[in-house]
Enzyme design. Structure first.
Site, PDB file in Angstrom:
ATOM      1  N   LYS A  38       4.639   1.103   9.230  1.00 20.00           N
ATOM      2  CA  LYS A  38       4.712   2.369   8.509  1.00 20.00           C
ATOM      3  C   LYS A  38       4.110   3.505   9.331  1.00 20.00           C
ATOM      4  O   LYS A  38       4.579   4.637   9.277  1.00 20.00           O
ATOM      5  CB  LYS A  38       3.993   2.228   7.165  1.00 20.00           C
ATOM      6  CG  LYS A  38       4.835   1.486   6.147  1.00 20.00           C
ATOM      7  CD  LYS A  38       4.129   1.355   4.818  1.00 20.00           C
ATOM      8  CE  LYS A  38       3.072   0.291   4.880  1.00 20.00           C
ATOM      9  NZ  LYS A  38       2.508  -0.036   3.544  1.00 20.00           N
ATOM     10  N   GLU A  56       0.864  -1.168   0.000  1.00 20.88           N
ATOM     11  CA  GLU A  56       0.000   0.000   0.000  1.00 20.88           C
ATOM     12  C   GLU A  56       0.911   1.231   0.000  1.00 20.88           C
ATOM     13  O   GLU A  56       1.782   1.357   0.869  1.00 20.88           O
ATOM     14  CB  GLU A  56      -0.871   0.003   1.256  1.00 20.88           C
ATOM     15  CG  GLU A  56      -1.838   1.158   1.233  1.00 20.88           C
ATOM     16  CD  GLU A  56      -2.755   1.222   2.451  1.00 20.88           C
ATOM     17  OE1 GLU A  56      -2.665   0.339   3.316  1.00 20.88           O
ATOM     18  OE2 GLU A  56      -3.537   2.180   2.509  1.00 20.88           O
ATOM     19  N   ARG A  92       5.835 -12.651   9.445  1.00 22.19           N
ATOM     20  CA  ARG A  92       6.416 -11.354   9.107  1.00 22.19           C
ATOM     21  C   ARG A  92       7.743 -11.201   9.825  1.00 22.19           C
ATOM     22  O   ARG A  92       8.023 -11.894  10.812  1.00 22.19           O
ATOM     23  CB  ARG A  92       5.472 -10.215   9.464  1.00 22.19           C
ATOM     24  CG  ARG A  92       5.208 -10.048  10.960  1.00 22.19           C
ATOM     25  CD  ARG A  92       4.108  -9.024  11.224  1.00 22.19           C
ATOM     26  NE  ARG A  92       4.543  -7.670  11.009  1.00 22.19           N
ATOM     27  CZ  ARG A  92       3.987  -6.842  10.115  1.00 22.19           C
ATOM     28  NH1 ARG A  92       2.992  -7.261   9.365  1.00 22.19           N
ATOM     29  NH2 ARG A  92       4.416  -5.614   9.989  1.00 22.19           N
TER      30      ARG A  92
END
Ligand code: ATP
Ligand code: MG
Length: 766
Positions: free
Chosen positions: A268, A31, A258
């Protein structure tokens, strides 16, 4: 390909073997709402790496479904990161927004099938109706709307007739499913916001769960790899594709763990907070765990890809030690980076007996590097050395330049200190030295024994540079926010000096500044007029070192003193070996201040300042000893090596000596009235009898012998007793020098002044 096949590759291999797909097609779907970080690097190496390994393709798809947070600059940063890491996507950069029209039609299809409805509950009600993990949810009263009404409302949502939040489109699945994700998930929401690509064309935007599987399907993706948090979303992924009867062939989702890394924030949102609050200089601040940050700092793409491959792909979440990433960059640069010299805190040295100038030949690469290359190294009467590489009152185990101890200038000559020049405040401003003309590196016939080689830069030809010493951005393993920032994550050194070749020859992009670390010219701020170097990584893991040191600081300092190592600064440095085990908590605020004061004001070494800052008892004794006029470094050594050991068994009050006696002992060492070795014996006596050091020394006759007339006969005797070794030494076996020193010291019961013994032996051996 990976050494051992990971579980994702195993799946792909099987799917290709069984003929399920003809070709593997993966995608990286970020994204564009922030700069990609090292976690994304892992996802990139997985998606692009698997496609590459199996001769397939990988798409780059911007997952741009939230117009509020997404920006072109982030999309650009993502493209840059993928390319820099060495990958190329198949076809153009794709966007979820490319499919908005098709996605809309899929939604209409679901409504027509009675599988989706427009809900008009408030956000809060939706949450409330969803139930909990232990309680089933309730379906909204609006779920009973007819297909026609839903189609009409959905179309009007698209046309912009409603405000944000007034309606949503939901899938009609199962409000009592144990998988909360399946309790009628949202498919579309209203957002009156300008989209970075579609502008004002849309005011409804698809949710991740709806858009992702369909975008994968539209693009012909075969394997959709994502992180574990999406495990429960897999059911929606499958439900949507199955309900719409799409495929086969169709994509399937697989989850992997992850990347989490200690001392690092990896979201982020949190990274954006650091940028927005000005805690860092931007997304590409060299301390940021962003690809752009690593790149600017000087990391190589290879090191990051190697790191991602080394940590592997797993199904269970874990935290990777950031030291592993630092290890990867050292590993990559060690065989590549030319070695050059830089002085961070220059101390002028005037070599009085040197006239003119010359150019020495110096290799860029150590022997074990399979590269060749030389530069001319200018040498003249005035040079600069690292301030830390000279010590007027050296602690035990100090192998560099002192008033009594010569040192080798790397690639050049051995020098000896003749005089120390200070300003009014007592700060050393200059060293007057002399060099030994026959000690030139590679052709040394001087026979002078040195214990280390130090870096230096020629005053006439060196370049001034700014050096940015980066350290970890956070000081705790599991940082939560700005309160955990490491206040020392950036130290700027303005007046550093680098040797000429670094600026004029540029043999490579990245350098090893010998004994300092790996460095890279800052791509934004550096120029030939104002060179700026970023420290990519230090030579050793100073964080592991710190914690190890704390455990065995006392033992180690003692060991250093008794086992002098032969030539080579490298040896001294390497002793402080790295290794990740045994972490100790970082210093707290108050300890940190003490540590800083001890380091800067008192000139203690890190391994002295650290335990003193931590241990209040030791510190009390130390401060009191200073009051009595002891030199800090010597006193600290005594306390950390001798007193600390006693305090394991006794309390402070039980000791038979106080700070005054310790200060006296330290001063006797510094004044060379006793040797360090004898000082240990004095200390033993003190702790038994409680007598003062001076009276012990006098009673035992341990006063150091500093009279050449007393030492010369002993030397003669030693040489006479060992004629063979004398011959061998004179034939060039310089290692025997230490043997002679040892013999003389032994013959005097350890009382001879070692510095003097050295000097007199040099004379006697010729
Ligand atoms: P963040 O949580 O840091 O904000 P994100 O998951 O929201 O990141 P996306 O842009 O949605 O970021 O992620 C793009 C791809 O990168 C996704 O497939 C995601 O699973 C993967 N990814 C994100 N963070 C990590 C990570 N720490 N380790 C591995 N893969 C990750
Ligand atoms: Mg996300």
């Amino acid at each position: 390909m990976e050494k051992k096949k990971d579980f994702l590759r195993a799946i792909v291999e099987e799917d290709l073997a069984s003929g399920k797909y003809e070709e593997v097609v993966t995608r990286f779907p970020p994204e564009p709402n922030g700069f990609p970080h090292i976690g994304h690097a892992k996802a990139i190496t997985i998606n692009f790496g698997i496609a590459r390994d199996f001769g397939g393709r990988c798409h780059l798809r911007m997952d741009d479904t939230n117009p509020v947070t997404e920006e072109e600059k982030y999309a650009k940063a993502i493209e840059d990161a993928v390319r820099w890491l060495g990958y190329e996507w198949d076809g153009p950069v794709r966007h979820t927004s490319d499919y908005f029209e098709r996605l809309y039609h899929y939604a209409v299809e679901l409504i027509q099938m009675g599988k989706a409805y427009v809900d008009s509950l408030s956000e809060e009600e939706i949450r409330e109706y969803r139930g909990t993990v232990t309680e089933p949810g309730r379906r909204s009263r609006y779920a009973e709307r007819s297909v026609e009404e839903n189609l009409d409302l959905f179309e009007r949502m698209r046309k912009g007739e409603f405000k944000d939040g007034e309606h949503v489109l939901r899938a009609k699945i199962d409000m009592s499913s144990p998988n909360m994700q399946l309790r009628d998930p949202l498919l579309y929401r209203i957002r009156h916001a300008r989209h970075m690509r579609t502008g004002d064309e849309w005011c409804i935007y698809p949710m991740y769960d709806f858009a992702h599987c369909l975008s994968d399907y539209i693009e012909g993706i075969t394997h959709s790899f994502c992180t574990l948090e999406f495990e429960n979303n897999r059911a929606i992924y499958d439900w949507i594709l199955d309900t719409l009867r799409l495929g086969p062939p169709r994509p399937y989702q697989y989850e992997f763990a992850r990347l989490n890394m200690n001392y690092t924030v990896m979201s982020k949102r949190k990274l954006k907070e650091l940028v927005d609050s000005g805690k860092v200089s931007g997304w590409d601040d060299p301390r940021m765990p962003t690809i752009a940050g690593y790149r600017r700092r000087g990391y190589t793409p290879e090191s990051i890809v190697n790191f991602c491959n080394a940590i592997g792909i797993s199904k269970a979440n874990s935290v990777v030690d950031v030291a592993q990433l630092e290890h990867a960059i050292r590993d990559d640069l060690n065989p590549k980076a030319p070695r050059v010299m830089c002085v961070l805190d220059p101390l002028k040295v005037v070599i009085e007996n040197y006239e003119g100038s010359e150019e020495l030949e110096a290799s860029y690469y150590p022997h074990d590097v399979p590269k060749e290359g030389f530069r001319k190294l200018p040498f003249s009467r005035e040079i600069y050395i690292e301030r830390e590489d000279f010590s007027e009152h050296p602690p035990k185990g100090y192998y560099r330049l002192t008033p009594d101890q010569p040192v080798r200038l790397r690639h050049a000559y051995i020098i000896r200190c003749k005089e120390v020049i200070k300003d009014e405040e007592g700060r050393i401003t200059e060293i007057r030295a002399e060099y030994y003309p026959d000690s030139k590196s590679g052709a040394d016939t001087s026979g002078i024994k040195v214990r280390s080689a130090i870096q230096w830069v020629d005053a006439a030809t060196g370049y001034r540079a700014e050096v940015r010493l980066y350290d970890r951005l956070f000081r705790v393993e599991n940082p939560q926010g700005p309160e955990d920032l490491n206040p020392d994550s950036l130290r700027i050194v303005q007046g550093a000096l680098v040797e000429r070749a670094v600026i004029e020859e540029k043999p490579d992009e990245r350098f090893q500044f010998e004994r300092q670390g790996y460095f890279y010219p800052d791509p934004v701020d550096s120029s030939d007029e104002h060179p700026v170097f970023n420290r990519i990584v230090s030579l050793k893991d100073s964080w592991a070192k710190k914690s190890k040191k704390e455990e065995k600081s006392t033992k180690e300092t003692a060991a250093k003193a008794t086992q002098p190592k032969p030539e080579g600064a490298k040896k001294e440095e390497r002793k402080e070996s790295s290794g990740g085990e045994g972490r100790v908590a970082p210093l707290d605020e108050a300890q940190r201040r003490i540590f800083d004061r001890y380091r800067k004001k008192l000139g203690l070494k890190e391994e002295q300042a650290n335990p003193l800052a931590r241990d209040e008892t030791l510190r009390t004794l130390f401060e009191a000893g200073l009051e009595h006029g002891a030199a800090p470094v010597t006193l600290a050594n005594l306390i950390l090596n001798e007193v600390a050991r006693e305090l394991k068994n006794f309390s402070l009050g039980e000791l038979r000596y106080g700070p005054e006696a310790l200060a006296e002992l330290a001063t006797m060492i510094d004044d060379e009235r006793i040797s360090v070795k004898i000082a240990k014996q004095v200390f033993e006596e003190m702790s038994k009898s409680g007598e003062s050091p001076a009276s012990i020394v006098e009673a035992k006759g341990w006063e150091q012998i500093s009279d050449p007339k007393a030492i010369r006969p002993v030397i003669e005797e030693v040489l006479e007793k060992n004629p063979e070794n004398v011959v061998k030494y004179r034939e060039g076996n310089q290692k025997l020098f230490g043997f002679f020193v040892g013999q003389v010291l032994k013959a005097t019961g350890g009382k001879a002044n070692p510095r003097l013994v050295n000097e007199l032996l040099i004379q006697a051996l010729g």
